[in-house]
Enzyme design. Structure first.
Site, mmCIF file in Angstrom:
data_model
loop_
_atom_site.group_PDB
_atom_site.id
_atom_site.type_symbol
_atom_site.label_atom_id
_atom_site.label_comp_id
_atom_site.label_asym_id
_atom_site.label_seq_id
_atom_site.Cartn_x
_atom_site.Cartn_y
_atom_site.Cartn_z
ATOM 1 N N CYS A 206 0.120 7.098 -21.223
ATOM 2 C CA CYS A 206 0.222 7.559 -22.596
ATOM 3 C C CYS A 206 0.041 9.075 -22.598
ATOM 4 C CB CYS A 206 -0.859 6.887 -23.426
ATOM 5 S SG CYS A 206 -0.731 7.236 -25.168
ATOM 6 N N ASN B 93 2.273 -0.582 -5.705
ATOM 7 C CA ASN B 93 1.182 -1.113 -6.522
ATOM 8 C C ASN B 93 1.631 -1.645 -7.876
ATOM 9 O OD1 ASN B 93 1.487 1.892 -6.578
ATOM 10 N ND2 ASN B 93 0.301 1.639 -8.444
ATOM 11 N N GLY C 115 -9.293 5.305 -1.716
ATOM 12 C CA GLY C 115 -7.901 5.379 -1.278
ATOM 13 C C GLY C 115 -7.268 6.713 -1.640
ATOM 14 N N THR C 116 -7.592 7.221 -2.801
ATOM 15 C CA THR C 116 -7.035 8.503 -3.252
ATOM 16 C C THR C 116 -7.438 9.612 -2.275
ATOM 17 O OG1 THR C 116 -7.137 7.770 -5.547
ATOM 18 C CG2 THR C 116 -6.989 10.148 -5.174
ATOM 19 N N GLY D 293 -11.340 0.021 -0.417
ATOM 20 C CA GLY D 293 -12.183 -1.182 -0.381
ATOM 21 C C GLY D 293 -11.993 -2.132 -1.552
ATOM 22 N N HIS D 294 -11.757 -1.588 -2.744
ATOM 23 C CA HIS D 294 -11.818 -2.474 -3.922
ATOM 24 C C HIS D 294 -10.530 -3.253 -4.185
ATOM 25 C CE1 HIS D 294 -9.725 0.026 -7.155
ATOM 26 N NE2 HIS D 294 -9.868 0.926 -6.211
ATOM 27 N N GLN E 201 -2.356 -1.453 -1.012
ATOM 28 C CA GLN E 201 -2.060 -2.762 -1.614
ATOM 29 C C GLN E 201 -1.677 -3.813 -0.574
ATOM 30 O OE1 GLN E 201 -2.287 -3.736 -4.816
ATOM 31 N NE2 GLN E 201 -2.819 -1.763 -5.716
ATOM 32 N N THR F 30 -22.715 12.191 3.593
ATOM 33 C CA THR F 30 -23.530 11.060 4.052
ATOM 34 C C THR F 30 -22.777 9.746 3.854
ATOM 35 O OG1 THR F 30 -25.518 12.286 3.492
ATOM 36 C CG2 THR F 30 -25.756 9.898 3.719
#
Ligand code: PLP
Length: 379
Positions: free
Chosen positions: A325, A149, A71-72, A200-201, A179, A237
């Site tokens: 942080c 998100n 996504g990034t 995908g994740h 999202q 690829t």
């Protein structure tokens, strides 16, 4: 050990069907789909069939689907690729994911405000676009996420598109829809935008594979050049197994959405109602009608997220707070800051998120562990 997983917005478990679909391409059909032999054609067929599935679920043509590495990457390609073709600037709201926000900031773009629910302020967007169109080199790309998100709020992309087409007609409109697929029929979003990113994740596919939809043909310059895959739009690829598994997961997500939304809404409501009932001063960050079913973001007064997450981790409960942080000091999330939430309240942020694998037991165990941990921290 029974893990209670309440962090589906960070990553949701792979669907067994997606794992089954990818296995033959890890163990056996390993050819490079760009090759010319029969074995390569078999891999290429799998990529093409996946492209058809993805296009169907997203409501676009197969040729408009570009497979990427995450996504990034899709977000970066949309913004950097649009800037490369224009003298204009990039514009986005202040609560975008870092995959958009940092890119826009890095390229000297303009950030617009959001409302208390984390949705882009449409009046501010219109004024910003008008100003940029009259007083500068114009606007190359506007990027507004479909679903936030952290807090789960939903932007009205049709309304955003109206503003963009009216006040910056030459600009491309990109939406980070990473999202969205579990909760929103993306077919209703796609027609309003030029570019749309998925990962995908976030819906039961694997990590390391994503999509950028480029409606109406190539709209942006490629980010990765070399072998010319994806019709010169994204070299490298193909991740055949990842692409096949992502398409399988996306199809199932689309088929199950109508039954999953009421099921997950009931679980989410039980979780939030349980917390509000058991503990004083638990604030629901965004009203439920303004956010997706899987999102249960709360701010808990009198505690710090970091300590709460530590205790939850010890109790085998996975959640997140989305605070970064930096140099040893906990910084409240940029999303909550953009929404105008008091720093002190934002320090007690807890992002609980549900997904296709969530159960009643997750809610019961999560409630018990969070209530015990907050009570201990407040003592
Ligand atoms: N955009 C949003 C809204 C996200 O939630 C995420 C992941 O957290 C991303 C982009 C980045 O996706 P990926 O993890 O595939 O790079």
């Amino acid at each position: 050990m029974t893990l209670t997983y309440l962090d589906h917005a960070a990553s949701t478990p792979m669907r067994p069907e997606a794992i089954d679909a990818m296995m033959p391409f890890l163990d056996g059909a390993y050819a490079n789909p760009s090759g010319s032999h029969r074995f390569a054609r078999q891999a290429r067929k799998a990529v093409d069939e996946s492209r058809d599935i993805v296009a169907d679920v997203l409501g676009c043509g197969p040729n408009e689907v570009v497979f990427t590495g995450c996504g990034t990457e899709s977000d970066n390609m949309a913004i950097v690729g649009a800037l490369a073709r224009s003298t204009g600037v990039a514009v986005c709201p202040a609560d975008e994911h870092h995959a958009v926000l940092e890119v826009v900031e890095h390229h000297g773009g303009v950030i617009v405000g959001v409302d208390a629910a984390g949705r882009v302020d449409l009046e501010a967007l219109a004024a910003t676009l008008q100003d940029l169109e009259t007083r500068s080199d114009g606007v190359a790309v506007v990027s507004v996420m479909t679903v936030n998100n952290e807090v789960g709020s939903v932007n009205d992309i049709a309304a955003v598109a109206k503003v963009v087409r009216r006040h910056a007609p030459g600009a491309l409109l990109h939406t980070d829809a990473v999202q969205a697929p579990c909760w929103i029929d993306v077919r209703e979003v796609t027609p309003h935008v030029d570019l749309l990113a998925l990962s995908g994740h976030k819906f039961g596919g694997p990590k390391g594979v994503g999509v950028l939809v480029e409606r109406g043909g190539p709209k942006v310059d490629p980010l990765i050049i070399g072998g010319g895959q994806e019709r010169e739009r994204r070299s490298g690829t193909h991740n055949v197994a990842g692409i096949v598994a992502m398409a399988t997961a996306l199809k199932l997500t689309d088929e199950e959405r109508a039954t999953e939304i009421p099921r997950i809404t009931a679980l989410r409501d039980a979780l939030v109602d349980g917390l509000v009932g058991a503990l004083d001063d638990v604030i629901e960050t965004v009203p439920r009608h303004d956010k997706v079913a899987g999102s249960a973001h709360v701010c808990i007064a009198g505690i710090e997220s970091e300590s709460l997450l530590f205790l939850l981790d010890e109790a085998d409960v996975c959640a997140s707070a989305a605070s970064a942080c930096a140099s040893g000091a906990m910084e409240p999330s940029h999303v909550l800051a953009a929404m105008g939430i008091d720093r002190e309240i934002a320090m007690g942020a807890l992002r609980l998120s549900l997904g296709h694998a969530s159960t009643d037991d997750d809610v019961d165990r999560g409630l018990e562990a969070i209530t015990a941990a907050v009570t201990r921290l407040r003592r």
